[in-house]
Motif scaffolding. Structure first.
Motif, mmCIF file in Angstrom:
data_model
loop_
_atom_site.group_PDB
_atom_site.id
_atom_site.type_symbol
_atom_site.label_atom_id
_atom_site.label_comp_id
_atom_site.label_asym_id
_atom_site.label_seq_id
_atom_site.Cartn_x
_atom_site.Cartn_y
_atom_site.Cartn_z
ATOM 1 N N ILE A 113 0.843 -1.193 0.000
ATOM 2 C CA ILE A 113 0.000 0.000 0.000
ATOM 3 C C ILE A 113 0.880 1.246 0.000
ATOM 4 O O ILE A 113 1.725 1.418 0.878
ATOM 5 C CB ILE A 113 -0.934 0.018 1.217
ATOM 6 C CG1 ILE A 113 -1.781 -1.251 1.266
ATOM 7 C CG2 ILE A 113 -1.830 1.251 1.190
ATOM 8 C CD1 ILE A 113 -2.641 -1.376 2.507
ATOM 9 N N SER A 114 0.673 2.123 -0.975
ATOM 10 C CA SER A 114 1.392 3.394 -1.049
ATOM 11 C C SER A 114 0.389 4.532 -0.903
ATOM 12 O O SER A 114 -0.570 4.618 -1.676
ATOM 13 C CB SER A 114 2.130 3.526 -2.389
ATOM 14 O OG SER A 114 3.084 2.497 -2.549
ATOM 15 N N TYR A 115 0.601 5.387 0.104
ATOM 16 C CA TYR A 115 -0.242 6.558 0.322
ATOM 17 C C TYR A 115 0.399 7.764 -0.348
ATOM 18 O O TYR A 115 1.531 8.125 -0.024
ATOM 19 C CB TYR A 115 -0.414 6.820 1.814
ATOM 20 C CG TYR A 115 -1.201 5.760 2.530
ATOM 21 C CD1 TYR A 115 -2.580 5.684 2.384
ATOM 22 C CD2 TYR A 115 -0.564 4.831 3.344
ATOM 23 C CE1 TYR A 115 -3.304 4.694 3.041
ATOM 24 C CE2 TYR A 115 -1.281 3.851 4.008
ATOM 25 C CZ TYR A 115 -2.650 3.797 3.844
ATOM 26 O OH TYR A 115 -3.354 2.812 4.499
ATOM 27 N N LEU A 116 -0.323 8.384 -1.276
ATOM 28 C CA LEU A 116 0.165 9.558 -1.978
ATOM 29 C C LEU A 116 -0.612 10.785 -1.521
ATOM 30 O O LEU A 116 -1.841 10.741 -1.409
ATOM 31 C CB LEU A 116 0.003 9.394 -3.493
ATOM 32 C CG LEU A 116 1.056 8.594 -4.264
ATOM 33 C CD1 LEU A 116 1.207 7.181 -3.717
ATOM 34 C CD2 LEU A 116 0.702 8.548 -5.743
ATOM 35 N N MET A 117 0.085 11.883 -1.284
ATOM 36 C CA MET A 117 -0.574 13.126 -0.883
ATOM 37 C C MET A 117 -1.349 13.714 -2.057
ATOM 38 O O MET A 117 -0.816 13.816 -3.169
ATOM 39 C CB MET A 117 0.479 14.128 -0.407
ATOM 40 C CG MET A 117 1.026 13.842 0.966
ATOM 41 S SD MET A 117 0.165 14.785 2.224
ATOM 42 C CE MET A 117 0.887 16.394 1.954
ATOM 43 N N GLU A 118 -2.600 14.127 -1.802
ATOM 44 C CA GLU A 118 -3.387 14.687 -2.891
ATOM 45 C C GLU A 118 -2.851 16.044 -3.350
ATOM 46 O O GLU A 118 -3.121 16.482 -4.470
ATOM 47 C CB GLU A 118 -4.854 14.826 -2.472
ATOM 48 C CG GLU A 118 -5.134 15.870 -1.421
ATOM 49 C CD GLU A 118 -6.622 16.032 -1.133
ATOM 50 O OE1 GLU A 118 -7.415 15.263 -1.712
ATOM 51 O OE2 GLU A 118 -6.981 16.933 -0.360
ATOM 52 N N GLU A 119 -2.054 16.723 -2.483
ATOM 53 C CA GLU A 119 -1.487 18.016 -2.844
ATOM 54 C C GLU A 119 -0.305 17.890 -3.802
ATOM 55 O O GLU A 119 0.168 18.883 -4.357
ATOM 56 C CB GLU A 119 -1.021 18.763 -1.583
ATOM 57 C CG GLU A 119 -2.137 19.267 -0.703
ATOM 58 C CD GLU A 119 -2.600 18.236 0.320
ATOM 59 O OE1 GLU A 119 -2.236 17.049 0.153
ATOM 60 O OE2 GLU A 119 -3.312 18.611 1.258
ATOM 61 N N ASN A 120 0.212 16.685 -4.024
ATOM 62 C CA ASN A 120 1.346 16.497 -4.928
ATOM 63 C C ASN A 120 0.992 16.887 -6.358
ATOM 64 O O ASN A 120 -0.141 16.664 -6.812
ATOM 65 C CB ASN A 120 1.799 15.033 -4.942
ATOM 66 C CG ASN A 120 2.419 14.595 -3.622
ATOM 67 O OD1 ASN A 120 2.798 15.419 -2.801
ATOM 68 N ND2 ASN A 120 2.527 13.294 -3.432
ATOM 69 N N THR A 121 1.981 17.431 -7.069
ATOM 70 C CA THR A 121 1.794 17.663 -8.496
ATOM 71 C C THR A 121 1.900 16.329 -9.240
ATOM 72 O O THR A 121 2.284 15.305 -8.662
ATOM 73 C CB THR A 121 2.879 18.612 -9.033
ATOM 74 O OG1 THR A 121 4.162 17.975 -8.905
ATOM 75 C CG2 THR A 121 2.888 19.934 -8.261
ATOM 76 N N ALA A 122 1.599 16.350 -10.530
ATOM 77 C CA ALA A 122 1.687 15.120 -11.323
ATOM 78 C C ALA A 122 3.119 14.596 -11.347
ATOM 79 O O ALA A 122 3.344 13.376 -11.304
ATOM 80 C CB ALA A 122 1.187 15.391 -12.741
ATOM 81 N N THR A 123 4.088 15.511 -11.411
ATOM 82 C CA THR A 123 5.493 15.082 -11.386
ATOM 83 C C THR A 123 5.813 14.375 -10.085
ATOM 84 O O THR A 123 6.472 13.321 -10.076
ATOM 85 C CB THR A 123 6.430 16.292 -11.550
ATOM 86 O OG1 THR A 123 6.127 16.953 -12.779
ATOM 87 C CG2 THR A 123 7.890 15.865 -11.527
ATOM 88 N N MET A 124 5.357 14.934 -8.964
ATOM 89 C CA MET A 124 5.642 14.324 -7.667
ATOM 90 C C MET A 124 4.908 12.999 -7.510
ATOM 91 O O MET A 124 5.425 12.071 -6.880
ATOM 92 C CB MET A 124 5.272 15.286 -6.542
ATOM 93 C CG MET A 124 6.121 16.550 -6.496
ATOM 94 S SD MET A 124 7.894 16.206 -6.572
ATOM 95 C CE MET A 124 8.079 15.135 -5.161
ATOM 96 N N GLN A 125 3.722 12.878 -8.072
ATOM 97 C CA GLN A 125 3.020 11.597 -8.019
ATOM 98 C C GLN A 125 3.804 10.536 -8.800
ATOM 99 O O GLN A 125 3.853 9.367 -8.402
ATOM 100 C CB GLN A 125 1.600 11.721 -8.586
ATOM 101 C CG GLN A 125 0.693 12.723 -7.869
ATOM 102 C CD GLN A 125 0.367 12.337 -6.439
ATOM 103 O OE1 GLN A 125 1.214 11.808 -5.713
ATOM 104 N NE2 GLN A 125 -0.855 12.633 -5.996
ATOM 105 N N THR A 126 4.439 10.937 -9.886
ATOM 106 C CA THR A 126 5.271 9.997 -10.644
ATOM 107 C C THR A 126 6.493 9.595 -9.828
ATOM 108 O O THR A 126 6.851 8.409 -9.751
ATOM 109 C CB THR A 126 5.718 10.641 -11.969
ATOM 110 O OG1 THR A 126 4.593 11.187 -12.645
ATOM 111 C CG2 THR A 126 6.403 9.607 -12.863
ATOM 112 N N LEU A 127 7.123 10.585 -9.217
ATOM 113 C CA LEU A 127 8.313 10.320 -8.398
ATOM 114 C C LEU A 127 8.000 9.371 -7.255
ATOM 115 O O LEU A 127 8.711 8.380 -7.035
ATOM 116 C CB LEU A 127 8.865 11.640 -7.863
ATOM 117 C CG LEU A 127 9.910 11.567 -6.738
ATOM 118 C CD1 LEU A 127 11.147 10.807 -7.180
ATOM 119 C CD2 LEU A 127 10.269 12.971 -6.279
#
Length: 516
Positions: A103-117
């Motif tokens: 399970i990976s939790y991603l912050m909704e405030e991240n940009t698309a680049t940060m979501q890729t990273l």
């Protein structure tokens, strides 16, 4: 000679905005590179997008998606939230859970680049490390952890309803105080099957409620036997002493604990055991994930799937992640595990692909092998931080990081001694000393339960073997010893043994009388 260039692929996204179909495209692109080019082996992925407040909540409860309630989690939440709202700290871009699915939790405030990273970093870098490193294979049950946490949360809630929140809280407080002394440190224990724990708990407690603990029921209270009594070794063998897993010993042998309290100790033990490999692999785990995300992001850019602007955004974030403050910088607090781990992974890649004569002399088994990913995957699977640094920290990287070793003799009042410089002997000493900083056998206090006075006042005897003149911190030690006495139900005595094998200091605690 004519070269055929691979056509540039369509951009995964444009700008900073994203939606869930974008996340799916990002995941699939990262997966293609991770599996087919880097040769990674991962658990199935589960991506969850959460708010900043949910991220703060995850910080406060050890990052687990399911967990029992405890007042300390609320305290941690208030602390983290205050600093975050005042702009005095940032939040992690992601949290990843060692489970199957991963399970990976991603912050909704991240940009698309940060979501890729963070997808590349967590869903493939950490995921591969969790699945393949020997410590995680030995000590954790990724298939069963989520079911076990659900059982633990429900069990403690039922205990609160039946025995009262105050009683459960006292037991949890004491167990948490001893949590770092609630793990099996050595191989050979039976692998935990967490999916079967609820069934085992029911069978175990039903049996215990029908049995008497004759070991404690039949022991008379009288004068203490001498240490040289002929029954000493037999008594210690019957109780499994010496024992460094204090919570395990209390769960099995504390005479006054109720069955539900023993189960709570068992729950806390299993949670502590789950996190035990992570304590020993911080540099390797973060170094692996950082190396993987760096490789994937570069390949996405080369393939034309992220733009130059997005790639520059990634490079800025990556540089911040691997930044290592100098020793005289106000921000310095030791080695940044991301910086050290990533630097070592890149250095190993260089040794494998373009070695120098020095590299061939120091690393004959891997220098010039050619397949960097095969070598790295083998290292990720078979080492922990202490052995990784002691085997693979190179003279080249020592020079690059400008490392040297200082010896501060407390007997000397003038200056410190530079005990290791950049020569062959110095490289070996620097590598050995740095690896010890990550060896829990060197850094954690060695405390064992060594005996119980069965024939007298049932006092529990513990010994701390003092390493490098480092005694236990007085205030914290007294608080933890009090919690130990409360769980044991009788007096406890802790002896600190110095290098001359003599008792240097003694500390005692008696159980508190609890008024309901």
């Amino acid at each position: 000679m004519t070269m055929t260039m691979r056509p540039r692929e369509r951009l995964l996204f444009e700008g900073a905005d994203w939606d869930f179909s974008t996340l799916q495209r990002i995941h699939d692109a990262c997966e293609d590179i991770a599996l087919n080019e880097l040769g990674l082996d991962v658990y199935p992925n589960q991506i969850e997008v959460i708010t900043s407040e949910q991220m703060l909540d995850a910080y406060s409860s050890t990052g687990m998606p399911l967990f029992y309630r405890h007042w300390s989690f609320g305290k941690h939440f208030a602390h983290h939230e205050t600093f975050y709202r005042r702009g005095m700290r940032d939040l992690a871009y992601e949290i990843v859970i060692n489970s199957s699915p991963c399970i990976s939790y991603l912050m909704e405030e991240n940009t698309a680049t940060m979501q890729t990273l963070v997808t590349a970093h967590a869903a493939f870098g950490h995921n591969h490390f969790f699945k393949n490193n020997y410590l995680f294979k030995l000590w954790t049950d990724a298939e069963g952890i989520l079911d076990y946490l659900d059982f633990a949360k429900g069990y403690i809630t039922r205990c609160e309803e039946r025995y009262g929140e105050a009683a459960v809280e006292r037991t949890l407080d004491a167990a948490h105080a001893l949590m770092s002394h609630g793990v099996h440190r050595y191989a050979g224990k039976t692998t935990i099957d967490l999916r079967q724990e609820e069934k085992r708990q029911q069978e175990r407690r039903a049996h215990e409620e029908q049995m008497f603990n004759d070991l404690w029921r039949t022991v008379p209270v009288g004068k203490t036997r001498k240490a040289g009594d002929s029954g000493l070794e037999k008594r210690r063998a019957a109780l499994g002493l010496p024992q460094d897993n204090i919570l395990y010993f209390l769960e099995k042998s504390a005479p006054r604990l109720q069955p539900w309290q023993r189960e709570i100790l068992r729950i806390v033990r299993h949670v502590a055991q789950y996190f035990h490999p992570q304590r020993q692999t911080k540099v390797m785990n973060e170094g692996t994930a950082t190396f993987v995300h760096y490789q994937i992001m570069n390949r996405l850019h080369e393939r034309g799937q992220i733009s130059d602007g997005n790639f520059l955004e990634f490079l800025k974030s990556h540089a911040n992640v691997v930044f290592q403050p100098s020793y005289d910088d106000r921000r310095f607090s030791g080695f940044n595990p991301y910086a050290l781990g990533f630097a070592m992974m890149q250095d190993i890649e260089r040794i494998v692909t373009t070695p120098t004569e020095e590299d061939r002399a120091w690393f004959p088994d891997i220098a010039g092998r050619g397949d960097a990913m095969a070598v790295l995957r083998d290292i990720w699977a078979n080492y922990r931080d202490e052995s990784f640094i002691s085997q693979f920290l190179s003279p080249n990287l020592i020079r690059q990081l400008r490392l040297f070793h200082l010896y501060d003799d407390p007997e000397q009042t003038e200056g410190v001694l530079v005990s290791a410089i950049h020569n062959e002997r110095g490289y070996l000493r620097i590598r050995r000393q740095l690896s010890r900083e990550y060896d829990i056998g060197w850094t954690d206090p060695a405390i064992d339960i060594v005996d119980v006075d069965l024939a007298g006042d049932r006092r529990l005897l513990l010994q701390h073997i003092v390493m490098n003149g480092c005694y236990l911190q007085e205030a914290d030690m007294k608080l933890v010893l009090q919690h130990l006495a409360d769980l044991w139900g009788y007096d406890v005595l802790l002896q600190e043994i110095d290098s001359s094998s003599t008792v240097a200091r003694e500390h005692t605690a008696s159980p508190r009388k609890i008024v309901q």
